[in-house]
Design a protein around this motif. Sequence first.
Motif, PDB file in Angstrom:
ATOM      1  N   PRO A  24      -3.645 -15.262  15.090  1.00  0.00           N
ATOM      2  CA  PRO A  24      -2.401 -15.247  15.315  1.00  0.00           C
ATOM      3  C   PRO A  24      -1.420 -16.135  14.613  1.00  0.00           C
ATOM      4  CG  PRO A  24      -3.457 -15.077  17.615  1.00  0.00           C
ATOM      5  CD  PRO A  24      -4.407 -15.671  16.499  1.00  0.00           C
ATOM      6  N   ARG A  25      -2.076 -17.205  14.402  1.00  0.00           N
ATOM      7  CA  ARG A  25      -1.325 -18.067  13.516  1.00  0.00           C
ATOM      8  C   ARG A  25      -1.139 -18.120  12.153  1.00  0.00           C
ATOM      9  NH1 ARG A  25      -2.973 -23.946  16.711  1.00  0.00           N
ATOM     10  NH2 ARG A  25      -3.448 -22.917  18.597  1.00  0.00           N
ATOM     11  N   ILE A  26      -1.678 -16.912  11.624  1.00  0.00           N
ATOM     12  CA  ILE A  26      -1.864 -16.580  10.021  1.00  0.00           C
ATOM     13  C   ILE A  26      -0.514 -15.988   9.673  1.00  0.00           C
ATOM     14  CG2 ILE A  26      -3.140 -15.348   8.221  1.00  0.00           C
ATOM     15  CD1 ILE A  26      -5.766 -15.840   9.820  1.00  0.00           C
ATOM     16  N   ALA A  27      -0.002 -15.107  10.524  1.00  0.00           N
ATOM     17  CA  ALA A  27       1.119 -14.280  10.142  1.00  0.00           C
ATOM     18  C   ALA A  27       2.326 -15.500   9.597  1.00  0.00           C
ATOM     19  CB  ALA A  27       1.673 -13.644  11.274  1.00  0.00           C
ATOM     20  N   PRO A  28       3.298 -14.821   8.454  1.00  0.00           N
ATOM     21  CA  PRO A  28       3.050 -13.465   7.953  1.00  0.00           C
ATOM     22  C   PRO A  28       2.150 -13.259   6.625  1.00  0.00           C
ATOM     23  CG  PRO A  28       4.703 -14.808   7.154  1.00  0.00           C
ATOM     24  CD  PRO A  28       4.073 -15.500   7.986  1.00  0.00           C
ATOM     25  N   THR A  29       1.186 -14.134   6.570  1.00  0.00           N
ATOM     26  CA  THR A  29       0.133 -14.004   5.466  1.00  0.00           C
ATOM     27  C   THR A  29      -0.714 -12.707   5.692  1.00  0.00           C
ATOM     28  OG1 THR A  29       0.084 -16.381   5.069  1.00  0.00           O
ATOM     29  CG2 THR A  29      -1.713 -14.998   4.134  1.00  0.00           C
ATOM     30  N   PRO A  30      -0.639 -11.855   4.642  1.00  0.00           N
ATOM     31  CA  PRO A  30      -1.395 -10.674   4.961  1.00  0.00           C
ATOM     32  C   PRO A  30      -2.934 -11.006   5.165  1.00  0.00           C
ATOM     33  CG  PRO A  30      -0.208 -10.316   2.741  1.00  0.00           C
ATOM     34  CD  PRO A  30      -0.194 -11.937   3.451  1.00  0.00           C
ATOM     35  N   LEU A  31      -3.546 -10.227   6.028  1.00  0.00           N
ATOM     36  CA  LEU A  31      -4.982 -10.469   6.660  1.00  0.00           C
ATOM     37  C   LEU A  31      -5.756  -9.120   6.469  1.00  0.00           C
ATOM     38  CD1 LEU A  31      -7.334 -12.182   7.987  1.00  0.00           C
ATOM     39  CD2 LEU A  31      -6.003 -11.449  10.007  1.00  0.00           C
ATOM     40  N   LEU A  32      -7.008  -9.182   5.796  1.00  0.00           N
ATOM     41  CA  LEU A  32      -7.650  -7.838   6.014  1.00  0.00           C
ATOM     42  C   LEU A  32      -9.063  -8.540   6.807  1.00  0.00           C
ATOM     43  CD1 LEU A  32      -8.822  -5.221   5.221  1.00  0.00           C
ATOM     44  CD2 LEU A  32      -9.470  -6.182   3.050  1.00  0.00           C
ATOM     45  N   ILE A  33      -9.469  -8.031   7.660  1.00  0.00           N
ATOM     46  CA  ILE A  33     -10.859  -8.029   8.562  1.00  0.00           C
ATOM     47  C   ILE A  33     -11.848  -6.773   8.180  1.00  0.00           C
ATOM     48  CG2 ILE A  33     -11.857  -8.176  10.800  1.00  0.00           C
ATOM     49  CD1 ILE A  33      -8.941  -9.116  11.533  1.00  0.00           C
ATOM     50  N   VAL A  34     -12.703  -7.304   7.599  1.00  0.00           N
ATOM     51  CA  VAL A  34     -14.058  -6.349   7.196  1.00  0.00           C
ATOM     52  C   VAL A  34     -15.164  -6.276   7.725  1.00  0.00           C
ATOM     53  CG1 VAL A  34     -15.081  -5.351   5.149  1.00  0.00           C
ATOM     54  CG2 VAL A  34     -12.872  -6.221   4.800  1.00  0.00           C
ATOM     55  N   LEU A  63     -10.326 -17.748   8.120  1.00  0.00           N
ATOM     56  CA  LEU A  63      -9.207 -17.457   9.207  1.00  0.00           C
ATOM     57  C   LEU A  63      -8.659 -18.988   9.483  1.00  0.00           C
ATOM     58  CD1 LEU A  63     -11.212 -14.802  11.082  1.00  0.00           C
ATOM     59  CD2 LEU A  63      -9.243 -14.476   9.480  1.00  0.00           C
ATOM     60  N   ARG A  64      -9.564 -20.061   9.910  1.00  0.00           N
ATOM     61  CA  ARG A  64      -9.032 -21.408  10.488  1.00  0.00           C
ATOM     62  C   ARG A  64      -8.166 -22.013   9.348  1.00  0.00           C
ATOM     63  NH1 ARG A  64     -12.938 -24.711  11.207  1.00  0.00           N
ATOM     64  NH2 ARG A  64     -11.378 -26.024  12.223  1.00  0.00           N
ATOM     65  N   HIS A  65      -8.624 -21.991   7.932  1.00  0.00           N
ATOM     66  CA  HIS A  65      -7.875 -22.602   7.018  1.00  0.00           C
ATOM     67  C   HIS A  65      -6.469 -21.946   6.772  1.00  0.00           C
ATOM     68  CE1 HIS A  65      -6.517 -22.235   2.688  1.00  0.00           C
ATOM     69  NE2 HIS A  65      -6.943 -23.641   2.734  1.00  0.00           N
ATOM     70  N   ALA A  66      -6.407 -20.462   6.770  1.00  0.00           N
ATOM     71  CA  ALA A  66      -5.023 -20.013   6.731  1.00  0.00           C
ATOM     72  C   ALA A  66      -4.216 -20.320   7.807  1.00  0.00           C
ATOM     73  CB  ALA A  66      -5.224 -18.461   6.693  1.00  0.00           C
ATOM     74  N   ALA A  67      -4.686 -20.338   9.025  1.00  0.00           N
ATOM     75  CA  ALA A  67      -3.763 -20.886  10.240  1.00  0.00           C
ATOM     76  C   ALA A  67      -3.385 -22.422  10.034  1.00  0.00           C
ATOM     77  CB  ALA A  67      -4.658 -20.838  11.383  1.00  0.00           C
ATOM     78  N   LEU A  68      -4.304 -23.441   9.622  1.00  0.00           N
ATOM     79  CA  LEU A  68      -4.010 -24.572   9.405  1.00  0.00           C
ATOM     80  C   LEU A  68      -2.889 -24.956   8.383  1.00  0.00           C
ATOM     81  CD1 LEU A  68      -7.388 -26.153  10.403  1.00  0.00           C
ATOM     82  CD2 LEU A  68      -5.311 -25.943  11.870  1.00  0.00           C
ATOM     83  N   HIS A  69      -3.180 -24.219   6.984  1.00  0.00           N
ATOM     84  CA  HIS A  69      -2.403 -24.628   5.772  1.00  0.00           C
ATOM     85  C   HIS A  69      -1.554 -23.370   5.723  1.00  0.00           C
ATOM     86  CE1 HIS A  69      -4.971 -27.789   4.361  1.00  0.00           C
ATOM     87  NE2 HIS A  69      -6.038 -27.319   5.067  1.00  0.00           N
ATOM     88  N   ARG A  70      -0.564 -23.592   6.642  1.00  0.00           N
ATOM     89  CA  ARG A  70       0.934 -22.414   6.428  1.00  0.00           C
ATOM     90  C   ARG A  70       1.945 -23.427   6.221  1.00  0.00           C
ATOM     91  NH1 ARG A  70       1.608 -20.211  12.428  1.00  0.00           N
ATOM     92  NH2 ARG A  70       1.746 -22.281  13.489  1.00  0.00           N
ATOM     93  N   ALA A  71       3.114 -22.745   6.110  1.00  0.00           N
ATOM     94  CA  ALA A  71       4.240 -23.426   5.589  1.00  0.00           C
ATOM     95  C   ALA A  71       4.609 -24.629   6.626  1.00  0.00           C
ATOM     96  CB  ALA A  71       5.451 -22.461   5.720  1.00  0.00           C
ATOM     97  N   GLY A  72       4.750 -25.840   6.370  1.00  0.00           N
ATOM     98  CA  GLY A  72       5.058 -26.772   7.186  1.00  0.00           C
ATOM     99  C   GLY A  72       3.968 -27.171   8.136  1.00  0.00           C
ATOM    100  N   GLY A  73       2.587 -26.835   7.949  1.00  0.00           N
ATOM    101  CA  GLY A  73       1.785 -26.856   8.839  1.00  0.00           C
ATOM    102  C   GLY A  73       0.822 -27.995   8.617  1.00  0.00           C
ATOM    103  N   ALA A  74      -0.344 -27.984   7.933  1.00  0.00           N
ATOM    104  CA  ALA A  74      -1.244 -29.192   7.615  1.00  0.00           C
ATOM    105  C   ALA A  74      -0.805 -30.329   7.188  1.00  0.00           C
ATOM    106  CB  ALA A  74      -2.556 -28.593   7.064  1.00  0.00           C
TER     107      ALA A  74
END
Length: 293
Positions: free
Chosen positions: A227-237, A142-153
């Motif tokens: 909330p910072r992951i969007a629009p990357t698809p996310l599944l919580i199990v 979750l944290r990785h996807a939030a940090l490594h998004r377009a123009g992000g990390a």
Amino acid sequence: MSTGPAGHVARSTRIPNSETIRRTPLRTFLHTDDGVTIDSVYDPGSAVYDASAPSAVDLVFVLAHGFTGDVDKPHVRRVVEAFAQYGAVVSFSFRGHGASGGRSTVGDKEVLDLAAAVRWARSLGHARVATVGFSMGGSVVLRHAALHRAGGADGSGREGRTDAGTDAVVSVSAPARWYYRGTAPMRKLHWLVTRPEGRLVGRYGFGTRIHHREWNPVPLSPVEAVPRIAPTPLLIVHGDRDGYFPVDHPRMLAAAAGEHGELWLEGGMGHAEHAATDELLARIGNWAVGRAG
């Protein structure tokens, strides 16, 4: 295959297909941005050679295990084998676990380990990456996807994902917030992490070397990251019988995700890899094939 600075494997621009994609497993040590060596394994899987599953050819799962796991543990290998039916799989041991270097920071610096594994997966030619994490690994994806998004990390401001970015995220049995001590297993885990005698048990009883320093600063929590992951698809199990994190954790994550997230609350399921049935892993594999595009 060439390697760049700090041991990173140079990214290939080749589009993989059944003739060019690597057909044999590969094991190597990656180097993170802070210089930790990470024991990593590439399994090409079976779906990439199946003409009936062309959509899986370019997909690679990057698997983030739970605390005290490692790339050779049977419960981790079982998950690898399940996802190999749907694409290639990169698995690795987090820092402080197994043959990897460094010490575990229990979800903080582990984001760097996952980023190195994702870059390696892309360097092998795979166009689509799905990160799947369990328990501690679930918070890391979750944290990785939030940090490594377009123009992000990487601070580049470029359109599109960075080499360390992901195309779909699956978080299984993850906490929503840090410092949770509401269950007996989590109170034991805090003792293991925070007490000198606990860290000795971690090293010699579980093969996990735990860093003695407290977080400073405290990393972004999973529920703040979502909330910072969007629009990357996310599944919580999450299992409704999880002994570590009760169901308010996945519900908090799902609420934070809003419309871009999907929650599967699994009846009768316990915690993380040990509790994930073959049927559940197959459903996750199918979800990733359909969403990581």
